[in-house]
Design an enzyme around this catalytic site. Structure first.
Site, PDB file in Angstrom:
ATOM      1  N   ASP A 128     -38.468  -0.884 123.675  1.00 27.05           N
ATOM      2  CA  ASP A 128     -38.436   0.458 124.238  1.00 27.05           C
ATOM      3  C   ASP A 128     -37.346   0.464 125.315  1.00 27.05           C
ATOM      4  OD1 ASP A 128     -38.891   3.110 124.731  1.00 27.05           O
ATOM      5  OD2 ASP A 128     -41.048   2.931 124.951  1.00 27.05           O
TER       6      ASP A 128
HETATM    7  C1  NOJ Z   1     -39.005   5.840 125.842  1.00 24.60           C
HETATM    8  C2  NOJ Z   1     -40.222   6.166 125.016  1.00 24.60           C
HETATM    9  O1  NOJ Z   1     -41.315   5.379 125.417  1.00 24.60           O
HETATM   10  C3  NOJ Z   1     -39.986   5.968 123.527  1.00 24.60           C
HETATM   11  O2  NOJ Z   1     -41.118   6.391 122.838  1.00 24.60           O
HETATM   12  C4  NOJ Z   1     -38.757   6.687 123.096  1.00 24.60           C
HETATM   13  O3  NOJ Z   1     -38.581   6.571 121.718  1.00 24.60           O
HETATM   14  C5  NOJ Z   1     -37.569   6.114 123.855  1.00 24.60           C
HETATM   15  N1  NOJ Z   1     -37.767   6.352 125.269  1.00 24.60           N
HETATM   16  C6  NOJ Z   1     -36.253   6.719 123.413  1.00 24.60           C
HETATM   17  O4  NOJ Z   1     -36.152   8.024 123.804  1.00 24.60           O
END
Ligand code: NOJ
Length: 751
Positions: free
Chosen positions: A285
């Site tokens: 993430d």
């Molecule tokens: C953080 C989020 O937790 C995740 O779900 C998301 O896909 C990413 N950012 C990218 O935007």
């Protein structure tokens, strides 16, 4: 022709033509041989684009640096680059200016639609309609792929039991069985049958794993769950996703048992890539590899890179850790190059499967982009999905549906006229204020007189990702005009709840009541006219106990996307008979949270002796306000004749359960018939109820249908504390009904 094609042609193993054949492995092997360590690391590096931001500001990269790395072939993927023009521009650099010309995979959070938005995922899950959910993801994929995107960071399949956590809006609710089926449906919708087709995109099962159990519902917080919860509740949807051939898995921000998941070999190597044989790739993430330093698990970036790559995190999202540290770690012999090869193989495989090596611009077609974005068919489909997502929570004296003429209606609430909030919080690509508001939807029904008054505000900051959401407004200056309108109305429709930006990522709440002064407004209006239909807008279960006790009709309308107002109006006026059922328990108060239907019995479940020594609260009942699976219709359903094809079964036998469901009202309707079991005694204690089957059936007024379920090896067992799936002999109960609380009951024994 790109250098990679020429190089590959020279060694005669792969060519642009035979990229199409099935033997992707040998193509990957050939390509891998051509790659330097830096180019391999490059494939494992993902940068955010230059326009949108879906996480904290980048810590390492200027635009100039990103462009330079694209040219060097040091970028494997970009996220938040969208639109044919933008995608083509970055793809062109990767393919035409880098040494090997390996195409980028372009990721984006297509969570509930791209431009044409369907309901938030929690709302869609309330439909229990797997075909409709698949179709919704299909449409999202069609729109997203037409703007150059070929990879979505969805579905989020974290089980959510804590309504304080803002991201429950993005998941399928609290149940692992329903959650697993919805995960499969969404993946099928995104990926279709052929990933190389131009209108399918790779899906991501996220966030692996346990993110939904953030302590106290606070975003990005510690997770501390036991083995049984991990295996029986958290992991099943991910296993289902892998079985459904999901191409990528995103790991999560949290730690479990003191180990940040991004650095957990147990979860990523042993379970995901080992036991489950997942052959796609794991994306971190946003900066979660670097965040292992803040967690206190890695002392610096170099150590974070080593831990993450060893644990099986294949690609670093906007973290600048792999790109800055990995090559040196290999050169210093701290990690083996094989680890890189494994990650790169996985990443290249998905690129091959998407057809990007055949034509890196295959998702970049301006004509298709123009044709597909906002296609009328997409609007039809999201409207259909929105209607299916609505849950009728309460309807005393059949106040609903509203009469179509001759009534004076007062519509009250800032959210009723809001065209932005219904779009939810994951709507980066859609244009602001493009939802049909409830006011607009109701205005289409001309037979009644309709007066609209705001009453109270629910205001938010301008840019959700940067400014704080302002939940509370104390302004009551418009109460009086709302009260006056209510006084002279036959029916008052009040649209209250959370703004779309009050749930979602980083939107945890400590209070689950109506934000701001909306509760006061509701009570003030109730004093002058109690004939109220409350339409709730929210991205999480709300604790609306006062409303349940006083307001005759309550409709759960979530945030329903682009077609919100039309869907709500059609339900209020009875042109659509609601059939949604809650995918998450609604608490009486925030103090009950986490609350879920499949809880454990405890050693003191009941007040048998009349003293205080049993598991309860002294200031609230244990039961929820609205249970999991609850939802009414404008007709009624009666359940009878629950039968099993025996009473003692061998493990391995199929058990057939049947029940008669009668539509006892005077309207045709749909019902979600739900089957739960309870395994009475287990070596690991079992929940008081577990959903193991459901059927969404349409029954004509007056008709009866016999619904049949099969229980088998896949539904009667559970995971022990070694993570093994076992089935134990003993007594079971089976329950069938229209919610987790309303059930007929029968018994059987497994021998
Ligand atoms: C953080 C989020 O937790 C995740 O779900 C998301 O896909 C990413 N950012 C990218 O935007």
């Amino acid at each position: 022709m790109t250098i990679v094609a020429m190089a590959c042609k020279n060694n005669n193993e792969i060519s642009a033509e035979n990229y199409k054949d099935d033997n992707i492995t040998s193509k990957i092997d050939s390509l891998l041989k051509l790659m330097t360590i830096e180019e391999k690391v490059g494939q494992m590096n993902q940068y955010n684009g230059f326009w949108d931001l879906t996480g904290p500001s980048p810590k390492g990269g200027t635009a100039a640096k990103k462009y330079e790395h694209l040219r060097k072939g040091w970028v494997g993927s970009m996220l938040n680059v969208r639109g044919v023009e933008q995608v083509r521009a970055v793809q062109k650099i990767a393919v035409e200016e880098s040494r090997l010309g390996i195409p980028l995979i372009i990721g984006f959070d297509v969570i509930h639609g791209y431009k044409t938005l369907s309901p938030i995922p929690l709302a869609e899950s309330a439909s229990w309609d797997l075909e409709a959910i698949e179709q919704s993801s299909r449409i999202a994929a069609i729109e997203a792929s037409s703007v150059g995107i070929n990879w979505t960071f969805a579905p989020m399949i974290d089980i959510g039991r804590d309504a304080r956590w803002g991201r429950v809006m993005e998941g399928a609710g609290e149940d692992p069985y329903l959650g697993s089926l919805i995960a499969k449906a969404r993946i099928k919708g995104f990926q279709g049958d052929d990933l190389s087709s131009v209108n399918t995109i790779a899906a991501t099962a996220k966030h692996f794993a346990g993110y939904g159990f953030s302590e106290a519902g606070r975003e990005y917080n510690t997770v501390d769950i036991g083995t049984s919860t991990l295996h029986n509740v958290v992991l099943p949807p991910f296993k289902a996703a892998v079985d459904a051939d999901v191409k990528t898995v995103m790991n999560s921000f949290n730690e479990i048992n003191g180990v940040p998941v991004t650095g957990s070999p147990y979860l990523q190597r042993d379970i995901l890539k080992g036991e489950w044989n997942f052959n796609g790739f794991v994306i971190s993430d946003w900066a979660s590899i670097r965040e292992m330093i803040s967690w206190g698990h890695a002392k610096n970036k170099s150590e974070a890179a080593k831990i993450a790559v060893t644990a099986g995190s294949d690609m670093d999202m906007e973290g600048y850790v792999y790109i800055e540290e990995l090559a040196q770690l290999v050169k210093d012999d701290v990690i083996k190059e094989d680890l890189l090869d494994d990650a790169v193989r996985r990443i290249l495989r998905v690129k091959f499967e998407l057809g990007l090596f055949d034509d890196p611009y295959r998702y970049c077609d301006e004509v298709r982009e123009k044709e597909m974005i906002g296609h009328p068919k997409h609007h039809e489909a999201v409207l259909d999905m929105a209607k299916k997502s609505i849950v009728l929570l309460k309807n005393e004296n059949n106040l609903l549906p509203l009469k179509k003429e001759g009534q004076k209606i007062a519509l009250i609430g800032a959210l009723a006229s809001d065209k932005n909030s219904p779009l939810g919080s994951w709507r980066l690509a859609s244009d602001d204020n493009t939802a049909v508001s409830v006011l607009e939807g109701m205005q289409a029904y001309k037979g009644n007189s309709l007066v609209y008054k705001k009453g109270a505000d629910v205001s938010v900051g301008k840019t959700a990702f940067v400014e704080e959401v302002r939940i509370n407004t104390t302004d009551k200056s418009e109460f009086q005009s709302a009260i006056t309108a209510a006084k002279s109305a036959d029916v008052v429709v009040m649209v209250l709840g959370e703004h779309g930006f009050q749930s979602g990522e980083a939107r945890s709440r400590t209070n689950l009541q109506l934000p701001g002064v909306q509760q006061e407004l509701l009570e003030a209006v109730y004093k002058v006219n109690s004939n109220i239909v409350l339409v709730l807008n929210n991205g999480r279960p709300l604790a609306v106990s006062w409303a349940d006790a006083h307001i005759p009709a309550i409709v759960e309308a979530w945030q329903l996307g682009t077609q919100t107002g039309n869907a709500v109006a059609q339900v209020l006026y009875g042109d659509y008979n609601p059939s949604g059922k809650l995918p998450m328990t609604f608490p009486r108060g925030v103090g009950q949270v986490p609350i879920y239907y499949n809880y454990k019995n405890t050693g003191r479940p009941k007040n048998v002796e009349g003293n205080v020594f049993w598991s309860h609260y002294i200031d609230s009942e244990n039961t929820p306000l609205y249970p999991f699976g609850h939802g009414l219709s404008y007709t009624t359903f009666e359940y009878s004749n629950l039968k099993l094809n025996g009473s003692i079964f061998n493990i391995g036998n199929d058990i057939t359960v049947s029940v008669d469901v009668k539509n006892s009202g005077d309207r045709d309707g749909k019902e979600v018939v739900q089957l739960y079991i309870r395994d009475l005694v287990g070596s690991v204690t079992r929940p008081v109820k577990e959903l193991k089957g459901f059927d969404l059936v349409e029954i004509k007024a007056g008709d009866t249908k016999t619904i049949t379920f099969t229980l088998d090896k896949t539904t009667l067992g559970f995971y022990n504390n070694q993570g093994e799936y076992i089935i134990e002999p003993g007594e079971f109960k089976v329950f069938v009904g229209g919610s987790s609380a309303q059930t007929l009951e029968a018994d059987f024994e497994l021998d």
